[in-house]
Structure formats: structure tokens, C-alpha cells
Design a protein around this motif. Sequence first.
Motif, short mmCIF file in Angstrom:
data_model
loop_
_atom_site.label_atom_id
_atom_site.label_comp_id
_atom_site.label_asym_id
_atom_site.label_seq_id
_atom_site.Cartn_x
_atom_site.Cartn_y
_atom_site.Cartn_z
N ASN A 221 0.83 -1.26 0.09
CA ASN A 221 -0.02 0.06 -0.01
C ASN A 221 0.83 1.36 -0.10
O ASN A 221 0.54 2.45 -0.63
N TYR A 222 1.87 1.21 0.61
CA TYR A 222 2.95 2.60 0.95
C TYR A 222 3.32 2.83 -0.38
O TYR A 222 3.47 4.04 -0.65
N VAL A 223 3.77 1.97 -1.14
CA VAL A 223 4.58 1.97 -2.59
C VAL A 223 3.55 2.10 -3.77
O VAL A 223 3.89 2.48 -4.79
N GLY A 224 2.15 1.98 -3.17
CA GLY A 224 1.40 2.44 -4.32
C GLY A 224 0.61 1.19 -5.30
O GLY A 224 -0.01 1.19 -6.03
N ILE A 225 1.23 -0.18 -4.54
CA ILE A 225 0.64 -1.22 -5.60
C ILE A 225 -0.92 -1.24 -5.28
O ILE A 225 -1.68 -1.93 -6.35
N LEU A 226 -1.41 -1.14 -4.16
CA LEU A 226 -2.70 -1.42 -3.97
C LEU A 226 -3.69 -0.04 -4.32
O LEU A 226 -4.98 0.14 -3.81
N ASP A 227 -3.17 0.92 -5.05
CA ASP A 227 -3.72 2.16 -5.33
C ASP A 227 -5.15 1.87 -6.02
O ASP A 227 -6.15 2.61 -5.74
N GLY A 228 -5.26 1.03 -7.05
CA GLY A 228 -6.37 0.67 -7.55
C GLY A 228 -7.54 0.26 -6.59
O GLY A 228 -8.73 0.71 -6.76
N LEU A 229 -7.26 -0.60 -5.57
CA LEU A 229 -8.25 -0.92 -4.63
C LEU A 229 -8.63 0.20 -3.70
O LEU A 229 -10.10 0.28 -3.43
N THR A 230 -7.66 1.05 -3.42
CA THR A 230 -8.06 1.97 -2.39
C THR A 230 -8.71 3.00 -3.02
O THR A 230 -9.59 3.82 -2.63
N GLU A 231 -8.50 3.47 -4.10
CA GLU A 231 -9.19 4.40 -5.13
C GLU A 231 -10.71 3.82 -5.44
O GLU A 231 -11.58 4.45 -5.35
N TYR A 232 -10.99 2.56 -5.68
CA TYR A 232 -12.33 1.93 -5.89
C TYR A 232 -12.98 2.17 -4.70
O TYR A 232 -14.19 2.44 -4.53
N ARG A 233 -12.34 1.98 -3.44
CA ARG A 233 -12.96 2.21 -2.18
C ARG A 233 -13.46 3.39 -2.09
O ARG A 233 -14.59 3.80 -1.24
N SER A 234 -12.85 4.44 -2.14
CA SER A 234 -13.00 5.90 -2.03
C SER A 234 -14.32 6.37 -2.81
O SER A 234 -15.00 7.27 -2.33
N GLY A 235 -14.62 5.51 -3.73
CA GLY A 235 -16.03 5.74 -4.41
C GLY A 235 -17.24 5.60 -3.60
O GLY A 235 -18.26 6.37 -3.89
N PHE A 236 -17.11 4.71 -2.58
CA PHE A 236 -18.16 4.37 -1.79
C PHE A 236 -18.33 5.92 -0.80
O PHE A 236 -19.58 5.89 -0.03
N GLU A 237 -17.54 6.63 -0.85
CA GLU A 237 -17.76 7.90 0.06
C GLU A 237 -18.78 8.80 -0.72
O GLU A 237 -19.68 9.62 0.29
N LEU A 238 -19.35 8.36 -1.76
CA LEU A 238 -20.56 9.26 -2.33
C LEU A 238 -21.59 8.53 -2.21
O LEU A 238 -22.78 9.04 -2.48
N SER A 239 -21.73 7.17 -1.33
CA SER A 239 -22.70 6.46 -1.13
C SER A 239 -23.39 7.06 0.11
O SER A 239 -22.93 7.76 0.89
N ASP A 240 -24.75 6.27 0.49
CA ASP A 240 -25.09 6.67 1.74
C ASP A 240 -24.40 6.20 2.82
O ASP A 240 -23.86 5.22 2.98
N GLY A 241 -24.06 7.18 3.80
CA GLY A 241 -23.41 7.15 4.89
C GLY A 241 -23.70 5.94 5.89
O GLY A 241 -22.97 5.56 6.60
N GLY A 242 -24.97 5.59 5.91
CA GLY A 242 -25.67 4.60 7.00
C GLY A 242 -25.33 3.26 6.28
O GLY A 242 -25.33 2.39 6.97
N SER A 243 -24.68 3.17 5.07
CA SER A 243 -24.31 1.86 4.46
C SER A 243 -22.73 1.59 4.40
O SER A 243 -22.49 0.63 3.84
N THR A 244 -22.19 2.51 4.84
CA THR A 244 -20.79 2.60 4.76
C THR A 244 -20.04 2.75 6.12
O THR A 244 -20.56 3.23 6.78
N LEU A 245 -18.68 2.16 6.36
CA LEU A 245 -17.90 2.24 7.38
C LEU A 245 -17.38 3.64 7.52
O LEU A 245 -17.00 4.22 8.66
#
Length: 359
Positions: A221-245
Motif C-alpha cells: 500500500n505504501y509504494v502504491g501497489i494497492l492504489d487501484g483497490l483504495t481508489e475504488y474504495r474511495s468511491g463509496f464515500e459518495l454512497s449513503d453514509g448509513g451503509s458504509t464504514l
Amino acid sequence: MRSNSSFLNRIPNSTILMSILILISFKIIIFLLIKNNVINFSLGGGSDAGYYDAYAEGYINVSVNIWAVILRALNDYNLYSREGISYIFFLLNVFVIPILAISTSGISYKHNQKNYLYMFLLCSIYPTLFYYTFDIYRDVFMVFIFLIGCLVVRFFLNTNKVLSSVFYLSISIMIGLFLIDLRPYLGYTFLISLFLWKIRFTKKRLIFYSLLYLLILFVANYVGILDGLTEYRSGFELSDGGSTLGLTFSNPLMFIPNLILSALGQLLGLYITNPIAVGILLLESFPFIFMSIYIIKNIRLADEFSRFLIIFFVLYASVWLIGNDNLGTALRLRFYNYLSVYICFFHILKLKKLSLVTA
């Protein structure tokens, strides 16, 4: 844990069987009521069943996975029916998937009726998997294919004949490739686990491997190998807050704590937002937690197939726990983790019984 086990052993087989029959009858009634629009029920979130139906009927020409292509092919041969497939999924859920999971764990009704019935009851009572029989979601079909894959892997690992080994390995690889077309990271982790089963576990090694794996993930994660996963996860911030951590991996130093919180909330289901979540916690998470603890305590008994399941569990969970932040989606993503633990638990129970007999 020992007292719980002795309590379960004292329950008559007839009582377990009656519980299964009552549960199946209840599911039949609920399924028919929902299919006939007498009652409505939803876990929340959007439904992708409408997309699959539109693609199958030819109203959409962009396929997102092979499940859509399969439905279109069925429609081309006049074999497609949205309702018909839902009924097939119901039969898979009620009968085929429990029996397939039991076969994969190596339990024989002739030699251990109680564990056979408990495994059937455990798979039958899984509420979220039952929910996905109500329409043409790909999840029930994927679980069906995954269990077939695990069964073939067990055949591969248990045979001593070269030709049989090559045959089962080839089938396992083909199933893994098919799973890639259904959900890429499910198929890739299945295939990777297929070649890592020789890693042996003890309690000390388990601690060492766990710490080493967390370190590898942290560095990746530190060197950016997992950027694809973490960027995909950031898309959930636009979802309903009640259904996300509401967890993000934007701060590399907080990667491990956030991963642990993600596992507690999504994998273990400890993030309670409504009464339905409480019911799912009791029916799904508690048995899973109990079985996971038992597997860890008896890790020395793990054979090749058990190690395959454990390694798959870790690899697959790592991907979606990092990439997903939606609690509703987590319920369907963790099917394969929970089933892996169910199968591994009963498989190790069988191995433990054999070890006591031969001791």
C-alpha cells in the motif's frame, strides 16, 4: 467451547432433521410470498438484476461479466426466463448448495450423520444467500461454481495417481478461469491458492505468517501497489453514509488499523446499523467466529485441502476488505470466506476424529 460441543452432540439427529425440514418449509413459504408480491423485502442498496435482465433481452449491449453473456445466450436459444432462473436458484440454495458443501468437506451421512445434518442446517439457515435467490443475481450461481471448484481441488489433493491428479488440476484451473470471468479477484485468489497449499501451519507459524502478511500489505500500500483497490474504495464515500464504514486508506500509516476495522465491520459483521444486521450477526457471524476459533486452535491438523481453504480465505478477504466499504455489498462478498470456514471446520473435525481413532 468444549461444553458447547458436548451440548450440540447431545441433540438428537431427529431434532436436527426436523429443524431442517421446518426451515425448508419456511423458506418455501417466504419465497412464494415474495415471488407473488404478497410481501416485499430488501437488504437495501441497488439491484443489478435489472441490468442482467435488460442485457439478456437485448436492450443493453455492454456486458460487465460472463453471467450477462450466459443469460443472453440462454435467451438466444429461447431458454431464458427471469422467473425460471430465480426458481432454479432457489432449488440450488435449498438442496444443491448444502449437499455440495457437505461433499466438499468430506462428511459422509453413513459415518457421521450428526455432522452431516449440522452442515446441512448451517448452509440452509444462511439468510443472505437465500435473499439472492429472489432474482437473477449472479451470486448463487457463483457460489455453486465455487463449491464445485473446491470439491475438485479436494479430489486433486487427495489422489495419488498421476493421471487423476493432472485431470483434477486441469479442471480446477478451468474453474478458476471461469471464476475470473464471473468476478476477477475471486478467480485469481482461487488459482493462486491452488499453488500455495504446501505451506504448513502451526500456531507459531500462523502468528508469524500473519504478521509477515500484514507487513507485505502495508509495504504494498505504501509504494502504491494497492492504489487501484483504495481508489475504488474511495468511491463509496459518495454512497449513503448509513451503509458504509467511512474508512479510507488515504493515510498509509493508518493502513493496518483501518484494515482491522474493516475486517471487524464487514467480515465479522460487528458494525450494527439496524435490526436486520443483528439477525445476520447471530445467524451468520457467530457460527463463523466460533468455527474460525476452532480452526485456529486445531491448526496443526490442517491437511493440504484445509491449507488451500485457509490461504484462499486470507487472499480473497484481503482484496475485498481493502476495496469495499459498503456493508450491503460485504454481505455478498463474504459468502466465499464463510463457506470456506464452514467446510474447513467440518473437514478438520473429521481429521481430528480420524487422528483420535489411529492414535
